[in-house]
Design a protein around this motif. Structure first.
Motif, PDB file in Angstrom:
ATOM      1  N   HIS A 130      11.055   6.271  -5.708  1.00 15.23           N
ATOM      2  CA  HIS A 130      11.537   6.510  -4.351  1.00 15.23           C
ATOM      3  C   HIS A 130      10.418   6.182  -3.373  1.00 15.23           C
ATOM      4  O   HIS A 130       9.371   6.810  -3.380  1.00 15.23           O
ATOM      5  CB  HIS A 130      11.980   7.971  -4.185  1.00 15.23           C
ATOM      6  CG  HIS A 130      13.099   8.351  -5.093  1.00 15.23           C
ATOM      7  ND1 HIS A 130      14.389   7.907  -4.901  1.00 15.23           N
ATOM      8  CD2 HIS A 130      13.112   9.097  -6.221  1.00 15.23           C
ATOM      9  CE1 HIS A 130      15.168   8.396  -5.864  1.00 15.23           C
ATOM     10  NE2 HIS A 130      14.412   9.112  -6.678  1.00 15.23           N
ATOM     11  N   ALA A 131      10.615   5.164  -2.558  1.00 15.19           N
ATOM     12  CA  ALA A 131       9.587   4.701  -1.639  1.00 15.19           C
ATOM     13  C   ALA A 131       9.750   5.362  -0.284  1.00 15.19           C
ATOM     14  O   ALA A 131      10.778   5.224   0.365  1.00 15.19           O
ATOM     15  CB  ALA A 131       9.664   3.178  -1.499  1.00 15.19           C
ATOM     16  N   HIS A 132       8.732   6.083   0.131  1.00  8.50           N
ATOM     17  CA  HIS A 132       8.746   6.737   1.435  1.00  8.50           C
ATOM     18  C   HIS A 132       7.444   6.400   2.145  1.00  8.50           C
ATOM     19  O   HIS A 132       6.361   6.721   1.655  1.00  8.50           O
ATOM     20  CB  HIS A 132       8.887   8.261   1.300  1.00  8.50           C
ATOM     21  CG  HIS A 132      10.162   8.679   0.642  1.00  8.50           C
ATOM     22  ND1 HIS A 132      11.384   8.621   1.269  1.00  8.50           N
ATOM     23  CD2 HIS A 132      10.401   9.150  -0.608  1.00  8.50           C
ATOM     24  CE1 HIS A 132      12.327   9.060   0.444  1.00  8.50           C
ATOM     25  NE2 HIS A 132      11.758   9.372  -0.698  1.00  8.50           N
ATOM     26  N   ALA A 133       7.530   5.763   3.289  1.00 12.07           N
ATOM     27  CA  ALA A 133       6.338   5.347   4.015  1.00 12.07           C
ATOM     28  C   ALA A 133       5.717   6.522   4.762  1.00 12.07           C
ATOM     29  O   ALA A 133       6.381   7.495   5.096  1.00 12.07           O
ATOM     30  CB  ALA A 133       6.693   4.241   5.011  1.00 12.07           C
ATOM     31  N   VAL A 145       1.913   7.564  -0.948  1.00  8.88           N
ATOM     32  CA  VAL A 145       1.645   7.187   0.446  1.00  8.88           C
ATOM     33  C   VAL A 145       0.210   7.498   0.790  1.00  8.88           C
ATOM     34  O   VAL A 145      -0.449   8.331   0.174  1.00  8.88           O
ATOM     35  CB  VAL A 145       2.592   7.933   1.413  1.00  8.88           C
ATOM     36  CG1 VAL A 145       4.026   7.586   1.143  1.00  8.88           C
ATOM     37  CG2 VAL A 145       2.364   9.431   1.360  1.00  8.88           C
ATOM     38  N   TYR A 146      -0.296   6.797   1.819  1.00 10.83           N
ATOM     39  CA  TYR A 146      -1.627   7.078   2.331  1.00 10.83           C
ATOM     40  C   TYR A 146      -1.663   8.495   2.902  1.00 10.83           C
ATOM     41  O   TYR A 146      -0.722   8.960   3.522  1.00 10.83           O
ATOM     42  CB  TYR A 146      -1.975   6.119   3.471  1.00 10.83           C
ATOM     43  CG  TYR A 146      -2.597   4.833   3.029  1.00 10.83           C
ATOM     44  CD1 TYR A 146      -3.936   4.756   2.682  1.00 10.83           C
ATOM     45  CD2 TYR A 146      -1.822   3.660   2.984  1.00 10.83           C
ATOM     46  CE1 TYR A 146      -4.501   3.561   2.310  1.00 10.83           C
ATOM     47  CE2 TYR A 146      -2.386   2.457   2.622  1.00 10.83           C
ATOM     48  CZ  TYR A 146      -3.727   2.406   2.284  1.00 10.83           C
ATOM     49  OH  TYR A 146      -4.276   1.223   1.910  1.00 10.83           O
ATOM     50  N   SER A 147      -2.789   9.150   2.710  1.00 11.70           N
ATOM     51  CA  SER A 147      -3.020  10.425   3.392  1.00 11.70           C
ATOM     52  C   SER A 147      -4.060  10.160   4.490  1.00 11.70           C
ATOM     53  O   SER A 147      -5.080   9.522   4.254  1.00 11.70           O
ATOM     54  CB  SER A 147      -3.549  11.487   2.438  1.00 11.70           C
ATOM     55  OG  SER A 147      -4.732  11.049   1.799  1.00 11.70           O
ATOM     56  N   ILE A 148      -3.777  10.615   5.695  1.00 10.48           N
ATOM     57  CA  ILE A 148      -4.657  10.323   6.836  1.00 10.48           C
ATOM     58  C   ILE A 148      -5.237  11.623   7.377  1.00 10.48           C
ATOM     59  O   ILE A 148      -4.508  12.596   7.516  1.00 10.48           O
ATOM     60  CB  ILE A 148      -3.885   9.596   7.950  1.00 10.48           C
ATOM     61  CG1 ILE A 148      -3.392   8.241   7.433  1.00 10.48           C
ATOM     62  CG2 ILE A 148      -4.748   9.402   9.177  1.00 10.48           C
ATOM     63  CD1 ILE A 148      -2.591   7.456   8.441  1.00 10.48           C
ATOM     64  N   GLY A 183      -0.394  -1.672   0.090  1.00  9.59           N
ATOM     65  CA  GLY A 183       0.773  -2.357   0.640  1.00  9.59           C
ATOM     66  C   GLY A 183       1.401  -1.575   1.776  1.00  9.59           C
ATOM     67  O   GLY A 183       0.820  -0.624   2.302  1.00  9.59           O
ATOM     68  N   ARG A 184       2.604  -1.981   2.117  1.00  9.10           N
ATOM     69  CA  ARG A 184       3.355  -1.316   3.180  1.00  9.10           C
ATOM     70  C   ARG A 184       4.813  -1.173   2.738  1.00  9.10           C
ATOM     71  O   ARG A 184       5.272  -1.907   1.858  1.00  9.10           O
ATOM     72  CB  ARG A 184       3.284  -2.116   4.488  1.00  9.10           C
ATOM     73  CG  ARG A 184       3.990  -3.455   4.445  1.00  9.10           C
ATOM     74  CD  ARG A 184       3.749  -4.288   5.699  1.00  9.10           C
ATOM     75  NE  ARG A 184       4.580  -5.484   5.735  1.00  9.10           N
ATOM     76  CZ  ARG A 184       4.318  -6.589   5.074  1.00  9.10           C
ATOM     77  NH1 ARG A 184       3.234  -6.664   4.310  1.00  9.10           N
ATOM     78  NH2 ARG A 184       5.139  -7.635   5.159  1.00  9.10           N
ATOM     79  N   ILE A 185       5.492  -0.229   3.327  1.00  5.46           N
ATOM     80  CA  ILE A 185       6.886   0.017   2.977  1.00  5.46           C
ATOM     81  C   ILE A 185       7.768  -0.263   4.183  1.00  5.46           C
ATOM     82  O   ILE A 185       7.514   0.229   5.279  1.00  5.46           O
ATOM     83  CB  ILE A 185       7.095   1.474   2.512  1.00  5.46           C
ATOM     84  CG1 ILE A 185       6.209   1.769   1.304  1.00  5.46           C
ATOM     85  CG2 ILE A 185       8.551   1.729   2.168  1.00  5.46           C
ATOM     86  CD1 ILE A 185       6.265   3.196   0.844  1.00  5.46           C
ATOM     87  N   GLU A 186       8.773  -1.093   3.964  1.00 13.09           N
ATOM     88  CA  GLU A 186       9.740  -1.408   5.010  1.00 13.09           C
ATOM     89  C   GLU A 186      11.144  -1.287   4.428  1.00 13.09           C
ATOM     90  O   GLU A 186      11.483  -1.973   3.467  1.00 13.09           O
ATOM     91  CB  GLU A 186       9.515  -2.830   5.548  1.00 13.09           C
ATOM     92  CG  GLU A 186       8.167  -3.030   6.234  1.00 13.09           C
ATOM     93  CD  GLU A 186       7.967  -4.459   6.705  1.00 13.09           C
ATOM     94  OE1 GLU A 186       8.907  -5.271   6.541  1.00 13.09           O
ATOM     95  OE2 GLU A 186       6.878  -4.757   7.236  1.00 13.09           O
TER      96      GLU A 186
END
Length: 207
Positions: free
Chosen positions: A116-119, A204-207, A96-99
């Motif tokens: 706690h949502a952190h994008a 969160v995604y790790s890139i 998903g995505r966080i906004e």
């Protein structure tokens, strides 16, 4: 090995070549033996169930690096990161995505309680992890915690009924429910239902 009364016993996947039934019996035997002789053992295994059942303290390793150290309860219920959560048991991954602190799965906004949502600063993307037994199937939407899905297949064999679904945005979802709940829902392939996470972890995604 025990006759020389060692201070530490190293067991490197000792039950790896045995069938599941024998492995269970030997795990119980080894646990009783440890309680009797009080020896420290380092038990190496790729079987998560084996580690969770036997160990007083677990070290989760990934490519030679320690990801987390703790009791079975700590590493299972309070994983340090996404790898530990995914490694210890079955899990559904929702991309998903966080906004503005809210998580969107497709076009569905999911409110996360006690999370706690952190994008990711560049992508805003995240992965929501939910174990199959921590997803509830309901026939009607129940607040902002629910999202639609379609039943694809049902396997009622075993202590839990395993239900495979397709979420509205296309992700495959595995859910485990008890037989009493399954009978009450009257589920069948093709049924349109709603899913409600009882508990979830966000990474969160790790890139």
């Amino acid at each position: 090995t025990l006759a020389v009364e060692p201070k530490v016993l190293l067991l490197d996947e000792p039950f790896g070549a045995l069938d599941a039934k024998v492995r269970q019996e030997l795990r119980r035997w080894l646990r009783r033996l440890h309680d009797e002789i009080k020896i420290t053992s380092v038990f190496v295994t790729h079987d998560q169930e084996e580690a969770l059942e036997l160990a007083n303290r677990i070290v989760v390793m990934n490519q030679g690096h320690i990801e987390q150290i703790g009791s079975a309860e700590e590493v299972y219920h309070h994983p340090a990161n996404a790898f530990v959560y995914n490694f210890l048991g079955n899990v559904n991954l929702f991309h998903g995505r966080i906004e503005n602190g809210r998580v969107f799965l497709g076009d569905t906004a999911v409110e996360l309680e006690n999370t706690h949502a952190h994008a990711h600063p560049e992508t805003g993307k995240a992965i929501l992890y939910v174990r199959p037994h921590l997803l509830e199937i309901v026939m009607k939407p129940n607040g902002k915690q629910t999202f639609p899905a379609t039943v694809k297949s049902i396997n009622p064999a075993g202590p839990q009924v395993k239900v495979e679904l397709v979420a509205e945005w296309g992700d495959m979802v595995q859910v485990e429910i008890d037989h009493e709940r399954y009978q009450a829902l009257h589920l069948e392939p093709g049924a349109n239902v709603f899913l409600r996470p009882k508990e979830q972890k966000l990474f969160v995604y790790s890139i």
